[in-house]
Write an enzyme that holds these catalytic residues in place. Structure first.
Site, PDB file in Angstrom:
ATOM      1  N   ALA A 165       0.811  -1.219   0.000  1.00  0.00           N
ATOM      2  CA  ALA A 165       0.000   0.000   0.000  1.00  0.00           C
ATOM      3  C   ALA A 165       0.849   1.275   0.000  1.00  0.00           C
ATOM      4  CB  ALA A 165      -0.921  -0.017   1.213  1.00  0.00           C
ATOM      5  N   THR A 212       0.473   5.542  -1.601  1.00  0.00           N
ATOM      6  CA  THR A 212       0.033   6.665  -0.745  1.00  0.00           C
ATOM      7  C   THR A 212       0.288   8.008  -1.435  1.00  0.00           C
ATOM      8  OG1 THR A 212       2.139   6.634   0.443  1.00  0.00           O
ATOM      9  CG2 THR A 212       0.314   5.459   1.473  1.00  0.00           C
ATOM     10  N   HIS A 248      -3.879  -9.930  -3.840  1.00  0.00           N
ATOM     11  CA  HIS A 248      -5.103  -9.669  -3.078  1.00  0.00           C
ATOM     12  C   HIS A 248      -6.253  -9.216  -3.971  1.00  0.00           C
ATOM     13  CE1 HIS A 248      -2.509  -9.106   0.794  1.00  0.00           C
ATOM     14  NE2 HIS A 248      -2.669 -10.356   0.459  1.00  0.00           N
ATOM     15  N   CYS A 259     -26.770 -10.707  -8.225  1.00  0.00           N
ATOM     16  CA  CYS A 259     -26.321 -10.990  -9.596  1.00  0.00           C
ATOM     17  C   CYS A 259     -27.504 -10.876 -10.559  1.00  0.00           C
ATOM     18  CB  CYS A 259     -25.734 -12.395  -9.657  1.00  0.00           C
ATOM     19  SG  CYS A 259     -25.248 -12.900 -11.309  1.00  0.00           S
TER      20      CYS A 259
HETATM   21  P1  NAD Z   1       0.551  -1.570   5.115  1.00  0.00           P
HETATM   22  O1  NAD Z   1      -0.442  -0.486   5.268  1.00  0.00           O
HETATM   23  O2  NAD Z   1       0.652  -2.619   6.142  1.00  0.00           O
HETATM   24  O3  NAD Z   1       2.039  -0.941   5.003  1.00  0.00           O
HETATM   25  C1  NAD Z   1       2.370   0.100   4.161  1.00  0.00           C
HETATM   26  C2  NAD Z   1       3.828   0.463   4.402  1.00  0.00           C
HETATM   27  O4  NAD Z   1       4.185   1.480   3.483  1.00  0.00           O
HETATM   28  C3  NAD Z   1       4.089   1.024   5.823  1.00  0.00           C
HETATM   29  O5  NAD Z   1       5.189   0.344   6.395  1.00  0.00           O
HETATM   30  C4  NAD Z   1       4.414   2.518   5.577  1.00  0.00           C
HETATM   31  O6  NAD Z   1       5.404   2.994   6.445  1.00  0.00           O
HETATM   32  C5  NAD Z   1       4.928   2.486   4.157  1.00  0.00           C
HETATM   33  N1  NAD Z   1       4.708   3.715   3.390  1.00  0.00           N
HETATM   34  C6  NAD Z   1       3.652   4.565   3.426  1.00  0.00           C
HETATM   35  N2  NAD Z   1       3.811   5.547   2.505  1.00  0.00           N
HETATM   36  C7  NAD Z   1       4.999   5.301   1.882  1.00  0.00           C
HETATM   37  C8  NAD Z   1       5.711   5.949   0.837  1.00  0.00           C
HETATM   38  N3  NAD Z   1       5.268   7.072   0.240  1.00  0.00           N
HETATM   39  N4  NAD Z   1       6.894   5.416   0.419  1.00  0.00           N
HETATM   40  C9  NAD Z   1       7.403   4.294   1.034  1.00  0.00           C
HETATM   41  N5  NAD Z   1       6.770   3.642   2.035  1.00  0.00           N
HETATM   42  C10 NAD Z   1       5.569   4.132   2.443  1.00  0.00           C
HETATM   43  O7  NAD Z   1       0.296  -2.168   3.678  1.00  0.00           O
HETATM   44  P2  NAD Z   1       0.708  -3.548   3.035  1.00  0.00           P
HETATM   45  O8  NAD Z   1       2.047  -3.994   3.542  1.00  0.00           O
HETATM   46  O9  NAD Z   1       0.473  -3.427   1.593  1.00  0.00           O
HETATM   47  O10 NAD Z   1      -0.348  -4.619   3.593  1.00  0.00           O
HETATM   48  C11 NAD Z   1      -1.645  -4.383   3.990  1.00  0.00           C
HETATM   49  C12 NAD Z   1      -2.770  -4.689   3.030  1.00  0.00           C
HETATM   50  O11 NAD Z   1      -3.220  -3.461   2.573  1.00  0.00           O
HETATM   51  C13 NAD Z   1      -2.529  -5.451   1.776  1.00  0.00           C
HETATM   52  O12 NAD Z   1      -3.217  -6.619   1.913  1.00  0.00           O
HETATM   53  C14 NAD Z   1      -3.203  -4.629   0.662  1.00  0.00           C
HETATM   54  O13 NAD Z   1      -4.080  -5.479  -0.053  1.00  0.00           O
HETATM   55  C15 NAD Z   1      -3.996  -3.618   1.390  1.00  0.00           C
HETATM   56  N6  NAD Z   1      -4.156  -2.238   0.901  1.00  0.00           N
HETATM   57  C16 NAD Z   1      -3.995  -1.898  -0.399  1.00  0.00           C
HETATM   58  C17 NAD Z   1      -4.145  -0.578  -0.786  1.00  0.00           C
HETATM   59  C18 NAD Z   1      -3.983  -0.241  -2.243  1.00  0.00           C
HETATM   60  O14 NAD Z   1      -4.316  -1.064  -3.087  1.00  0.00           O
HETATM   61  N7  NAD Z   1      -3.456   0.925  -2.573  1.00  0.00           N
HETATM   62  C19 NAD Z   1      -4.439   0.402   0.148  1.00  0.00           C
HETATM   63  C20 NAD Z   1      -4.600   0.032   1.493  1.00  0.00           C
HETATM   64  C21 NAD Z   1      -4.448  -1.293   1.859  1.00  0.00           C
END
Ligand code: NAD
Length: 254
Positions: free
Chosen positions: A24, A28, A121, A154
Site C-alpha cells: 500500500a 500513498t 489480493h 447478480c
Molecule cells: P501496510 O499499510 O501494512 O504498510 C504500508 C507500508 O508502506 C508502511 O510500512 C508505511 O510505512 C509504508 N509507506 C507509506 N507511505 C509510503 C511511501 N510514500 N513510500 C514508502 N513507504 C511508504 O500495507 P501492506 O504492507 O500493503 O499490507 C496491507 C494490506 O493493505 C494489503 O493486503 C493490501 O491489499 C492492502 N491495501 C492496499 C491498498 C492499495 O491497493 N493501494 C491500500 C490500502 C491497503
C-alpha cells in the site's frame, strides 16, 4: 543521491532478474491511504472478514455503503513517480514481475504489461457473483447501490455479489500465489517497496527470494521485519527516491 541510494542503483545495475514486491505504501503518494500509517484505513474502519460477509446481511450492506466512500478515491487515483520508475525498469529489460498486495490497479495504469503484474489480493475494480462467477464493473454495481439497492444481487442468477478484492479470511488466489513464489525463486533481486511485510502469506514472497539466494532491497517509510536480511534499506518516500535510483542504475548498466 546519498550513499545508500547509490548502493541500490549499483545493485539494480548488477541484476538481471528483478522482482518488485509492492504494498500500500507505493500508492500513498497517489492519494490512496495505506492500512497502518496514522490516518490510514484502520483509523476509519474495522475490517469486515469474509465469513462475516457471507453470514451477515448487515456486513454486506456495510461493505457496499463503505465502498461508496472508499472506491471513488481508488478509481480516480493516478500512478505516481514510483509506479512510473518501475515501468522504466521493465522497459530496460531487468524487471520480470511486479508482485503486488495492492488492489488499486495502478501498476497496470502506469503501463506495465498486464501479464507481468501479479495481484495477490485481487482487484478493487471488479465485482463477482459468488454463485455463477459472472463479473461486473464495480462502478456499475455502485450505481445500483446509489439507486437504493442496499444489497445488489447478480443479474444473471440472483447470487450474492462481492468485490474482487480479497477480504480478510478469504482464500488467496492460488495461481497468483504460485506464480509469485516461482518468480521470486528465480529472481536475483527482490525490491520491496511500501510494504510493512506483516500480511501473510503475501509477505512470504521476499523470503522465497532470499531462500533462493537473491539479494533483497527495501524502500519503505518505516522499519520492516526483514530490514536485517536486506542488502540495502532506504527509509523514505518511494516516489521521491525511486526515479533517481532507476535512472542512475540505467546509466551504470550502459
Ligand atoms: P501496510 O499499510 O501494512 O504498510 C504500508 C507500508 O508502506 C508502511 O510500512 C508505511 O510505512 C509504508 N509507506 C507509506 N507511505 C509510503 C511511501 N510514500 N513510500 C514508502 N513507504 C511508504 O500495507 P501492506 O504492507 O500493503 O499490507 C496491507 C494490506 O493493505 C494489503 O493486503 C493490501 O491489499 C492492502 N491495501 C492496499 C491498498 C492499495 O491497493 N493501494 C491500500 C490500502 C491497503
Amino acid at each position: 543521491m546519498d550513499e545508500r541510494a547509490q548502493e541500490l542503483a549499483r545493485l539494480i545495475a548488477a541484476s538481471s532478474r528483478i522482482v518488485a514486491f509492492t504494498g500500500a505504501g507505493i500508492s500513498t503518494e497517489s492519494g490512496i491511504p495505506d492500512f497502518r500509517s496514522p490516518g490510514g484505513i484502520w483509523d476509519r474502519y474495522a475490517p469486515i472478514d469474509y465469513g462475516e460477509f457471507l453470514r451477515d446481511p448487515r456486513a454486506r450492506r456495510e461493505t457496499w455503503r463503505r465502498g461508496l466512500d472508499t472506491y471513488p478515491v481508488v478509481a480516480a487515483a493516478q500512478p505516481n513517480r514510483a509506479h512510473l520508475a518501475l515501468v522504466e525498469l521493465e522497459r530496460g529489460g531487468k524487471l520480470k514481475a511486479v508482485i503486488t498486495q495492492n488492489i488499486d490497479g495502478l501498476h497496470q495504469k502506469a503501463g506495465h504489461a498486464a501479464e507481468r503484474v501479479i495481484e495477490l489480493h485481487g482487484n478493487a475494480h471488479g465485482v463477482r457473483c459468488l454463485q455463477c462467477r459472472a463479473w461486473y464493473a464495480r462502478q456499475a454495481i455502485h450505481a445500483r447501490v446509489i439507486a437504493r439497492e442496499e444489497m445488489p444481487g447478480c443479474e444473471a442468477c440472483g447470487g450474492m455479489l462481492k468485490p474482487t478484492s480479497v477480504s480478510f479470511g478469504e482464500p488467496m488466489p492460488f495461481d497468483e500465489l504460485r506464480r509469485a513464489e516461482r518468480e521470486a525463486r528465480v529472481s536475483d533481486l527482490c525490491l520491496v517497496i511500501g510494504s510493512s511485510l506483516v500480511v501473510y502469506p503475501a509477505a512470504a514472497v521476499p523470503r522465497y527470494a532470499l531462500e533462493a539466494a537473491a539479494k533483497l532491497a527495501i524502500v519503505n517509510a518505516t522499519q520492516t521485519d526483514l530490514d536485517e536480511a536486506a542488502s540495502v534499506v532506504l527509509r523514505g518516500r518511494a516516489g521521491e527516491l525511486l526515479p533517481d535510483i532507476v535512472e542512475a542504475a540505467q546509466r551504470l548498466a550502459c
